[in-house]
Design a protein around this motif. Sequence first.
Motif, PDB file in Angstrom:
ATOM      1  N   VAL A 329       0.858  -1.181   0.000  1.00  0.00           N
ATOM      2  CA  VAL A 329       0.000   0.000   0.000  1.00  0.00           C
ATOM      3  C   VAL A 329       0.896   1.234   0.000  1.00  0.00           C
ATOM      4  CG1 VAL A 329      -1.783   1.286   1.222  1.00  0.00           C
ATOM      5  CG2 VAL A 329      -1.832  -1.220   1.246  1.00  0.00           C
ATOM      6  N   LEU A 330       0.655   2.140  -0.928  1.00  0.00           N
ATOM      7  CA  LEU A 330       1.461   3.343  -1.027  1.00  0.00           C
ATOM      8  C   LEU A 330       0.603   4.594  -0.847  1.00  0.00           C
ATOM      9  CD1 LEU A 330       3.671   2.566  -4.174  1.00  0.00           C
ATOM     10  CD2 LEU A 330       4.336   2.363  -1.779  1.00  0.00           C
ATOM     11  N   ASP A 331       1.182   5.596  -0.201  1.00  0.00           N
ATOM     12  CA  ASP A 331       0.547   6.902  -0.150  1.00  0.00           C
ATOM     13  C   ASP A 331       0.403   7.405  -1.583  1.00  0.00           C
ATOM     14  OD1 ASP A 331       0.016   9.582   1.500  1.00  0.00           O
ATOM     15  OD2 ASP A 331       1.336  10.073  -0.195  1.00  0.00           O
ATOM     16  N   GLU A 332      -0.778   7.893  -1.950  1.00  0.00           N
ATOM     17  CA  GLU A 332      -1.051   8.237  -3.340  1.00  0.00           C
ATOM     18  C   GLU A 332      -0.181   9.391  -3.837  1.00  0.00           C
ATOM     19  OE1 GLU A 332      -2.839   7.893  -7.132  1.00  0.00           O
ATOM     20  OE2 GLU A 332      -2.447   6.546  -5.440  1.00  0.00           O
ATOM     21  N   GLU A 333       0.088  10.365  -2.996  1.00  0.00           N
ATOM     22  CA  GLU A 333       0.946  11.476  -3.418  1.00  0.00           C
ATOM     23  C   GLU A 333       2.365  10.990  -3.680  1.00  0.00           C
ATOM     24  OE1 GLU A 333       2.459  15.898  -1.891  1.00  0.00           O
ATOM     25  OE2 GLU A 333       0.937  14.810  -0.751  1.00  0.00           O
ATOM     26  N   VAL A 334       2.866  10.125  -2.800  1.00  0.00           N
ATOM     27  CA  VAL A 334       4.200   9.556  -2.992  1.00  0.00           C
ATOM     28  C   VAL A 334       4.225   8.711  -4.258  1.00  0.00           C
ATOM     29  CG1 VAL A 334       5.876   7.902  -2.070  1.00  0.00           C
ATOM     30  CG2 VAL A 334       4.850   9.606  -0.560  1.00  0.00           C
ATOM     31  N   ARG A 335       3.188   7.900  -4.447  1.00  0.00           N
ATOM     32  CA  ARG A 335       3.130   7.033  -5.625  1.00  0.00           C
ATOM     33  C   ARG A 335       3.210   7.843  -6.918  1.00  0.00           C
ATOM     34  NH1 ARG A 335       0.226   5.108  -9.675  1.00  0.00           N
ATOM     35  NH2 ARG A 335      -1.431   6.622  -9.315  1.00  0.00           N
ATOM     36  N   LYS A 336       2.437   8.917  -6.997  1.00  0.00           N
ATOM     37  CA  LYS A 336       2.416   9.718  -8.219  1.00  0.00           C
ATOM     38  C   LYS A 336       3.766  10.379  -8.488  1.00  0.00           C
ATOM     39  CE  LYS A 336      -2.549  10.764  -8.337  1.00  0.00           C
ATOM     40  NZ  LYS A 336      -3.582  11.829  -8.189  1.00  0.00           N
ATOM     41  N   LYS A 337       4.392  10.901  -7.442  1.00  0.00           N
ATOM     42  CA  LYS A 337       5.703  11.533  -7.618  1.00  0.00           C
ATOM     43  C   LYS A 337       6.751  10.503  -8.046  1.00  0.00           C
ATOM     44  CE  LYS A 337       5.138  15.408  -4.379  1.00  0.00           C
ATOM     45  NZ  LYS A 337       5.586  16.001  -3.091  1.00  0.00           N
ATOM     46  N   ALA A 338       6.746   9.348  -7.387  1.00  0.00           N
ATOM     47  CA  ALA A 338       7.709   8.298  -7.728  1.00  0.00           C
ATOM     48  C   ALA A 338       7.454   7.758  -9.126  1.00  0.00           C
ATOM     49  CB  ALA A 338       7.628   7.173  -6.699  1.00  0.00           C
ATOM     50  N   LEU A 339       6.190   7.698  -9.509  1.00  0.00           N
ATOM     51  CA  LEU A 339       5.822   7.166 -10.821  1.00  0.00           C
ATOM     52  C   LEU A 339       6.452   7.984 -11.943  1.00  0.00           C
ATOM     53  CD1 LEU A 339       4.143   5.124 -12.439  1.00  0.00           C
ATOM     54  CD2 LEU A 339       2.199   6.696 -12.259  1.00  0.00           C
ATOM     55  N   ASN A 340       6.570   9.286 -11.752  1.00  0.00           N
ATOM     56  CA  ASN A 340       7.156  10.133 -12.793  1.00  0.00           C
ATOM     57  C   ASN A 340       8.564   9.684 -13.156  1.00  0.00           C
ATOM     58  OD1 ASN A 340       4.907  11.835 -13.013  1.00  0.00           O
ATOM     59  ND2 ASN A 340       5.633  13.198 -11.388  1.00  0.00           N
ATOM     60  N   SER A 341       9.384   9.416 -12.135  1.00  0.00           N
ATOM     61  CA  SER A 341      10.772   9.020 -12.405  1.00  0.00           C
ATOM     62  C   SER A 341      10.859   7.598 -12.948  1.00  0.00           C
ATOM     63  CB  SER A 341      11.626   9.160 -11.136  1.00  0.00           C
ATOM     64  OG  SER A 341      11.093   8.405 -10.078  1.00  0.00           O
ATOM     65  N   VAL A 342       9.961   6.727 -12.497  1.00  0.00           N
ATOM     66  CA  VAL A 342       9.947   5.346 -12.995  1.00  0.00           C
ATOM     67  C   VAL A 342       9.473   5.313 -14.445  1.00  0.00           C
ATOM     68  CG1 VAL A 342       8.900   3.069 -12.722  1.00  0.00           C
ATOM     69  CG2 VAL A 342       9.654   4.334 -10.704  1.00  0.00           C
ATOM     70  N   GLN A 343       8.429   6.057 -14.757  1.00  0.00           N
ATOM     71  CA  GLN A 343       7.935   6.087 -16.131  1.00  0.00           C
ATOM     72  C   GLN A 343       8.960   6.691 -17.083  1.00  0.00           C
ATOM     73  OE1 GLN A 343       4.084   8.062 -15.667  1.00  0.00           O
ATOM     74  NE2 GLN A 343       3.066   6.115 -16.104  1.00  0.00           N
ATOM     75  N   ARG A 344       9.694   7.679 -16.604  1.00  0.00           N
ATOM     76  CA  ARG A 344      10.756   8.274 -17.430  1.00  0.00           C
ATOM     77  C   ARG A 344      11.791   7.200 -17.787  1.00  0.00           C
ATOM     78  NH1 ARG A 344      11.678  12.545 -14.313  1.00  0.00           N
ATOM     79  NH2 ARG A 344      10.171  13.802 -15.451  1.00  0.00           N
ATOM     80  N   MET A 345      12.149   6.371 -16.801  1.00  0.00           N
ATOM     81  CA  MET A 345      13.082   5.278 -17.047  1.00  0.00           C
ATOM     82  C   MET A 345      12.516   4.284 -18.051  1.00  0.00           C
ATOM     83  SD  MET A 345      14.209   2.194 -14.434  1.00  0.00           S
ATOM     84  CE  MET A 345      12.524   1.565 -14.328  1.00  0.00           C
ATOM     85  N   LEU A 346      11.263   3.867 -17.859  1.00  0.00           N
ATOM     86  CA  LEU A 346      10.665   2.856 -18.736  1.00  0.00           C
ATOM     87  C   LEU A 346      10.532   3.378 -20.164  1.00  0.00           C
ATOM     88  CD1 LEU A 346       7.951   1.300 -16.408  1.00  0.00           C
ATOM     89  CD2 LEU A 346       9.999   0.170 -17.283  1.00  0.00           C
ATOM     90  N   GLU A 347      10.120   4.615 -20.314  1.00  0.00           N
ATOM     91  CA  GLU A 347       9.973   5.177 -21.650  1.00  0.00           C
ATOM     92  C   GLU A 347      11.321   5.247 -22.361  1.00  0.00           C
ATOM     93  OE1 GLU A 347       8.399   6.470 -25.077  1.00  0.00           O
ATOM     94  OE2 GLU A 347       7.337   5.636 -23.337  1.00  0.00           O
TER      95      GLU A 347
END
Length: 358
Positions: A329-347
């Motif tokens: 379970v992740l805090d939604e604000e943390v998840r969204k911020k972390a997702l930006n850097s992960v998606q940048r890597m995946l793309e």
Amino acid sequence: MSESHAKQIPVQLESRIQKLASDAPTQPWLNKQQKQALKDEIKQLLKQHNAQLVAHYYVDDELQALAEETGGVVADSLEMANFGAQSAADVLVVCGVRFMGETAKMLSPEKTVLMPDLEATCSLDVGCPAKEFAEFCAQHPEHTVVVYANTSAEVKAIADWVVTSGNALQIVRHLKEKGEKIIWAPDRHLGNWIEKETGIEMIRWQGHCIVHDEFKSFELDELCTKHPQAKVLVHPESPASVVDQADVVGSTKVLLNAVQTMPDKEFIVATDYNIFYKMQQLAPEKQLYVAPTGGHGATCKSCAHCPWMAMNGLENLRDCLRNMAPEIVLDEEVRKKALNSVQRMLEFSRQAGLVQTK
């Protein structure tokens, strides 16, 4: 102290990492019949919950085999993240360590993400606390923050980029070409290797993997003498003195490819020895030796296995599917911020052909 060695891990944190590792519970011994009964139940529960296993190369070989048999995946952390994001399953069961489960949840918030044991962590993650790291980054506001995947969601939320050992070189080269200054965290050895390979100087956080950090160059010399025909394969989380002895340096995927494609018949492997399951599956005719981690007089010549990866077992895998817990379970604000850097890597990785897209 040079800029690239600007942040050392406090002694008390180092002690905590070692204690966590020594306290990691071991899995119970099971006979053949018990194992088969557990496997049968796990397969049934996976179907019942429309769940898939996502397993890392470093977990027990029986878990790797089970993931393959049930339509899941055995992969490195980059491929695990990509597979989970594209999976049609309602439930992902991550057999690995906590940061891998967190990354799966970041990319698939609508899915239930389970792990056999949420206490299965990583010394790199524990050794880079988000609060301290944020304070460190604030001292260098003009720098791009690049963090290794082996970090918490909170640390990823601070970062501009997340990388794995499979794409770190390409991403750092890309940033260097853009003229960006870099903060690197947390693995000091991987950071050192990247600096040498790219020619860039980074401000490095001084974390380390407790498994790879223990490989010994002088013991490796002795093993090479005993097996002069063997090629040396090294994961870049290892000390520079060990990396310098390698014929091939790279991520788990790179090392697997080397065993499969190189004509040599013998290999000394400096990474977690559970990778041998996949290596011998891909190249059954090759002879593999574990690189030594013990010094002179040690009781264990090679203890190259992560104690937290070892916390994944058939019994707690069965239990988490029975109970649909423990859940990431992740805090939604943390998840969204972390997702930006992960998606940048995946793309970036997809465009560079480092991961496959369905």
